[in-house]
Scaffold this motif. Sequence first.
Motif, PDB file in Angstrom:
ATOM      1  N   UNK A 131       0.829  -1.218   0.000  1.00  0.00           N
ATOM      2  CA  UNK A 131       0.000   0.000   0.000  1.00  0.00           C
ATOM      3  C   UNK A 131       0.855   1.256   0.000  1.00  0.00           C
ATOM      4  N   UNK A 132       2.075   1.193   0.528  1.00  0.00           N
ATOM      5  CA  UNK A 132       2.967   2.356   0.480  1.00  0.00           C
ATOM      6  C   UNK A 132       3.385   2.640  -0.964  1.00  0.00           C
ATOM      7  N   UNK A 133       3.703   1.581  -1.706  1.00  0.00           N
ATOM      8  CA  UNK A 133       4.079   1.768  -3.111  1.00  0.00           C
ATOM      9  C   UNK A 133       2.900   2.291  -3.932  1.00  0.00           C
ATOM     10  N   UNK A 134       1.722   1.766  -3.661  1.00  0.00           N
ATOM     11  CA  UNK A 134       0.549   2.232  -4.407  1.00  0.00           C
ATOM     12  C   UNK A 134       0.217   3.678  -4.060  1.00  0.00           C
ATOM     13  N   UNK A 135       0.353   4.040  -2.775  1.00  0.00           N
ATOM     14  CA  UNK A 135       0.085   5.423  -2.377  1.00  0.00           C
ATOM     15  C   UNK A 135       1.093   6.378  -3.015  1.00  0.00           C
ATOM     16  N   UNK A 136       2.366   5.997  -3.007  1.00  0.00           N
ATOM     17  CA  UNK A 136       3.374   6.827  -3.664  1.00  0.00           C
ATOM     18  C   UNK A 136       3.138   6.944  -5.158  1.00  0.00           C
ATOM     19  N   UNK A 137       2.705   5.846  -5.776  1.00  0.00           N
ATOM     20  CA  UNK A 137       2.415   5.895  -7.215  1.00  0.00           C
ATOM     21  C   UNK A 137       1.267   6.857  -7.508  1.00  0.00           C
ATOM     22  N   UNK A 138       0.226   6.835  -6.671  1.00  0.00           N
ATOM     23  CA  UNK A 138      -0.900   7.744  -6.880  1.00  0.00           C
ATOM     24  C   UNK A 138      -0.511   9.198  -6.623  1.00  0.00           C
ATOM     25  N   UNK A 139       0.295   9.435  -5.574  1.00  0.00           N
ATOM     26  CA  UNK A 139       0.663  10.808  -5.241  1.00  0.00           C
ATOM     27  C   UNK A 139       1.510  11.445  -6.333  1.00  0.00           C
ATOM     28  N   UNK A 140       2.416  10.664  -6.931  1.00  0.00           N
ATOM     29  CA  UNK A 140       3.351  11.245  -7.894  1.00  0.00           C
ATOM     30  C   UNK A 140       2.932  11.023  -9.346  1.00  0.00           C
ATOM     31  N   UNK A 141       1.736  10.516  -9.569  1.00  0.00           N
ATOM     32  CA  UNK A 141       1.215  10.404 -10.936  1.00  0.00           C
ATOM     33  C   UNK A 141      -0.124  11.127 -11.063  1.00  0.00           C
ATOM     34  N   UNK A 142      -1.174  10.543 -10.501  1.00  0.00           N
ATOM     35  CA  UNK A 142      -2.505  11.104 -10.662  1.00  0.00           C
ATOM     36  C   UNK A 142      -2.687  12.396  -9.876  1.00  0.00           C
TER      37      UNK A 142
END
Length: 202
Positions: A131-142
């Motif tokens: 979930x940390x990787x997914x949260x970081x992916x969402x913060x720095x993309x979408x």
Amino acid sequence: MIAAIVFWVFAALVIASGVMVIASRNPVHSVLFLILAFFNAAGLFLLMGAEFLAFLLIIVYVGAVAVLFMFVVMMLDVDFAELRAGIARYWPLGFGLAGVLLAEIVFTVVAWNAGAIGPASRAAPIGQGSNIEELGHLLYTRYLFVFEAAGLVLLVALIGAIVLTHRKRKDVRPQTVSAQNRRRPDEAVIKRQPAVGQGVEL
């Protein structure tokens, strides 16, 4: 089997720490038990796979809130004996709130057993990472621009707080940094050799 044992250990420590937060007569001990409760709650979050919430609980609540409580309790001169003297009048309100919380817990357990509330594992997975990787992916993309805008808002708030609290004193000499940097040690230090029994005149 090991996960179940660790869960019951963490859950028992959280409950015991919460009880000691209320039952401790020393406020410093109460804050220390509160920190212990935060750490054990973070362990429960790790068991559920919520690493981000676990780290957030330790970094924010233990590293900031609990330490702030500790400083406030230790530095302020609070008469805790006077505070305890008037606590009896708040017992009805406290028991009322405890009854409401107990009713909510019972309602949640009944809804869970009825199937209205399911575990997090039944939900559709967002991705293959944690979930940390997914949260970081969402913060720095979408949500990249929203995340940067939030950082700018915090920066403006920080600068505003500094500007509002900065005061220019007029009763002191102006500081000249260049003159201080050019000053030599032999100009700043005066060596004295007072006789025995005599002091130094400043």
